[in-house]
Design an enzyme around this catalytic site. Structure first.
Site, PDB file in Angstrom:
ATOM      1  NE  ARG A 104       1.116 -10.925  -5.693  1.00  0.00           N
ATOM      2  CZ  ARG A 104       0.569 -11.088  -4.500  1.00  0.00           C
ATOM      3  NH1 ARG A 104       1.271 -11.650  -3.531  1.00  0.00           N
ATOM      4  NH2 ARG A 104      -0.646 -10.685  -4.250  1.00  0.00           N
ATOM      5  CB  THR A 108      -0.023 -17.844 -11.428  1.00  0.00           C
ATOM      6  OG1 THR A 108       0.776 -16.705 -11.797  1.00  0.00           O
ATOM      7  CG2 THR A 108      -0.796 -18.329 -12.651  1.00  0.00           C
ATOM      8  CG  ASP A 200      -1.980  -3.018  -5.267  1.00  0.00           C
ATOM      9  OD1 ASP A 200      -1.029  -2.225  -5.449  1.00  0.00           O
ATOM     10  OD2 ASP A 200      -2.172  -4.008  -5.987  1.00  0.00           O
ATOM     11  CG  ASP A 203      -3.487  -0.232  -7.431  1.00  0.00           C
ATOM     12  OD1 ASP A 203      -2.864   0.116  -8.460  1.00  0.00           O
ATOM     13  OD2 ASP A 203      -4.189  -1.259  -7.375  1.00  0.00           O
TER      14      ASP A 203
HETATM   15  C1  PRP Z   1       3.556  -5.991  -5.169  1.00  0.00           C
HETATM   16  C2  PRP Z   1       4.591  -5.499  -4.176  1.00  0.00           C
HETATM   17  C3  PRP Z   1       5.679  -6.533  -4.313  1.00  0.00           C
HETATM   18  C4  PRP Z   1       4.890  -7.798  -4.566  1.00  0.00           C
HETATM   19  C5  PRP Z   1       4.832  -8.577  -3.297  1.00  0.00           C
HETATM   20  O1  PRP Z   1       3.873  -5.602  -6.449  1.00  0.00           O
HETATM   21  O2  PRP Z   1       5.030  -4.200  -4.411  1.00  0.00           O
HETATM   22  O3  PRP Z   1       6.580  -6.272  -5.375  1.00  0.00           O
HETATM   23  O4  PRP Z   1       3.582  -7.406  -4.996  1.00  0.00           O
HETATM   24  O5  PRP Z   1       4.241  -9.803  -3.500  1.00  0.00           O
HETATM   25  P1  PRP Z   1       5.041 -11.172  -3.385  1.00  0.00           P
HETATM   26  O6  PRP Z   1       5.912 -11.077  -2.168  1.00  0.00           O
HETATM   27  O7  PRP Z   1       3.951 -12.189  -3.262  1.00  0.00           O
HETATM   28  O8  PRP Z   1       5.858 -11.350  -4.638  1.00  0.00           O
HETATM   29  P2  PRP Z   1       2.928  -5.887  -7.725  1.00  0.00           P
HETATM   30  O9  PRP Z   1       3.368  -7.135  -8.418  1.00  0.00           O
HETATM   31  O10 PRP Z   1       1.500  -5.800  -7.316  1.00  0.00           O
HETATM   32  O11 PRP Z   1       3.339  -4.738  -8.717  1.00  0.00           O
HETATM   33  P3  PRP Z   1       3.227  -3.137  -8.572  1.00  0.00           P
HETATM   34  O12 PRP Z   1       4.277  -2.707  -7.578  1.00  0.00           O
HETATM   35  O13 PRP Z   1       3.549  -2.693  -9.957  1.00  0.00           O
HETATM   36  O14 PRP Z   1       1.832  -2.775  -8.136  1.00  0.00           O
HETATM   37  N1  URA Z   2       1.191  -6.622  -2.978  1.00  0.00           N
HETATM   38  C1  URA Z   2       0.651  -5.568  -2.327  1.00  0.00           C
HETATM   39  O1  URA Z   2       0.721  -4.432  -2.801  1.00  0.00           O
HETATM   40  N2  URA Z   2       0.017  -5.810  -1.167  1.00  0.00           N
HETATM   41  C2  URA Z   2      -0.057  -7.032  -0.621  1.00  0.00           C
HETATM   42  O2  URA Z   2      -0.645  -7.177   0.464  1.00  0.00           O
HETATM   43  C3  URA Z   2       0.527  -8.103  -1.309  1.00  0.00           C
HETATM   44  C4  URA Z   2       1.154  -7.873  -2.479  1.00  0.00           C
END
Ligand code: PRP
Ligand code: URA
Length: 209
Positions: A104, A108, A200, A203
Site C-alpha cells: 500500500r 496515495t 503497522d 512492522d
Molecule cells: C497493510 C496490511 C494490509 C493493508 C491494509 O499492508 O497488511 O495488506 O496494509 O490496508 P488497506 O485495507 O487500506 O489496503 P502494507 O501495504 O502496509 O504492507 P506490509 O504487509 O508489507 O507491511
Molecule cells: N496497515 C496496517 O498495518 N495497519 C493499519 O492500521 C492499516 C494498514
C-alpha cells in the site's frame, strides 16, 4: 451478501487485547497473531464438506466422517498475512499455500500487486485469504480480484482488525466473499490507519520498526 462474522470468543478477545498493547514486543506479537488465526480457523472451516467413511475400530466398523478432498488453499497477503499462516496450518496441515504480494503506497494509500503465485486448478479450490488488517479494503479487494482472475469461485477473507470503511468496501466489491474479523474498530485516521487498531501489523510481526 454474506453477513460478516465478528469473533466474540473470549480467548480471541483476550489475545487481541495483548496484541493491541503497544508494549507487546514482536516475538509475543508474532505468536499471538498465529494463535488468533488458529482459533479463527476453527470458525472459518465450520462449513467444510465432509465425506462418510468406514473406519475399523478395535471393536467394530464405525461409520464416520472426514473432510472431503484436499482442496483448501490459504492465501496470505504479503507481508503481514504471513504471520497468520502457521496458525492456520496447525489446524489444516494438508492445505496448500498461495501468495499474493500487495504494497500500500503510504502517500496515495493505493495498493500495488507485486507478486502472485497460486496452486493450479484454482477453479476447484476453496480459498481463505489472510491479512491481519482490513483498513480501506483496497489490498483485500485487489488480492481477491487476482485470485478470482485465476478462476476461483469460493473465497473467504480473514482479518484480525477491520475498519468499517474497509468492511463496507470489500462487501460492496465482493459480496460473495464471507468475511471473518476478530474485531471491528471505530474508523481510519488521516493516514488510513485503523483506530484504535494495533499499528503497522507487518512492522510489528517482523520487527522492522
Ligand atoms: C497493510 C496490511 C494490509 C493493508 C491494509 O499492508 O497488511 O495488506 O496494509 O490496508 P488497506 O485495507 O487500506 O489496503 P502494507 O501495504 O502496509 O504492507 P506490509 O504487509 O508489507 O507491511
Ligand atoms: N496497515 C496496517 O498495518 N495497519 C493499519 O492500521 C492499516 C494498514
Amino acid at each position: 451478501m454474506n453477513k460478516p462474522v465478528i469473533m466474540d470468543h473470549p480467548l480471541i478477545q483476550h489475545k487481541m487485547s495483548i496484541l493491541r498493547d503497544k508494549s507487546t514486543g514482536f516475538k509475543e506479537f508474532r505468536e499471538l497473531v498465529s494463535e488468533i488465526a488458529m482459533l479463527m480457523c476453527y470458525e472459518a472451516t465450520r462449513d467444510l464438506p465432509l465425506a462418510e467413511v468406514d473406519i475399523e475400530t478395535p471393536l467394530a466398523i464405525a461409520k464416520t466422517k472426514v473432510i472431503a478432498g484436499r482442496k483448501i488453499v490459504f492465501v496470505p497477503i504479503l507481508r503481514a498475512g504471513l504471520g497468520m499462516v502457521d496458525g492456520m496450518l496447525k489446524l489444516v496441515p494438508a492445505a496448500r499455500v498461495g501468495h499474493v504480494g500487495m504494497y500500500r503506497d503510504p502517500e496515495t494509500f493505493v495498493p500495488h500487486e507485486y507478486y502472485c503465485k497460486l496452486p493450479p486448478n484454482m477453479d476447484q479450490r476453496e480459498v481463505i485469504v489472510l491479512d491481519p488488517m482490513l483498513a480501506t479494503g483496497g489490498s483485500a479487494i485487489d488480492a481477491i480480484d487476482a485470485i478470482k482472475k485465476r478462476g476461483c469461485k469460493s473465497i473467504k477473507f480473514m482479518c484480525l482488525v477491520a475498519a468499517p470503511e474497509g468492511l463496507n468496501a470489500l462487501q460492496e466489491k465482493h459480496p460473495d466473499v464471507q468475511i471473518y474479523a476478530a474485531a471491528l474498530d471505530q474508523c481510519l485516521n488521516e493516514h488510513k490507519y485503523i483506530v484504535p487498531g494495533l499499528g503497522d501489523a507487518g512492522d510489528r510481526i517482523f520487527g522492522t520498526k
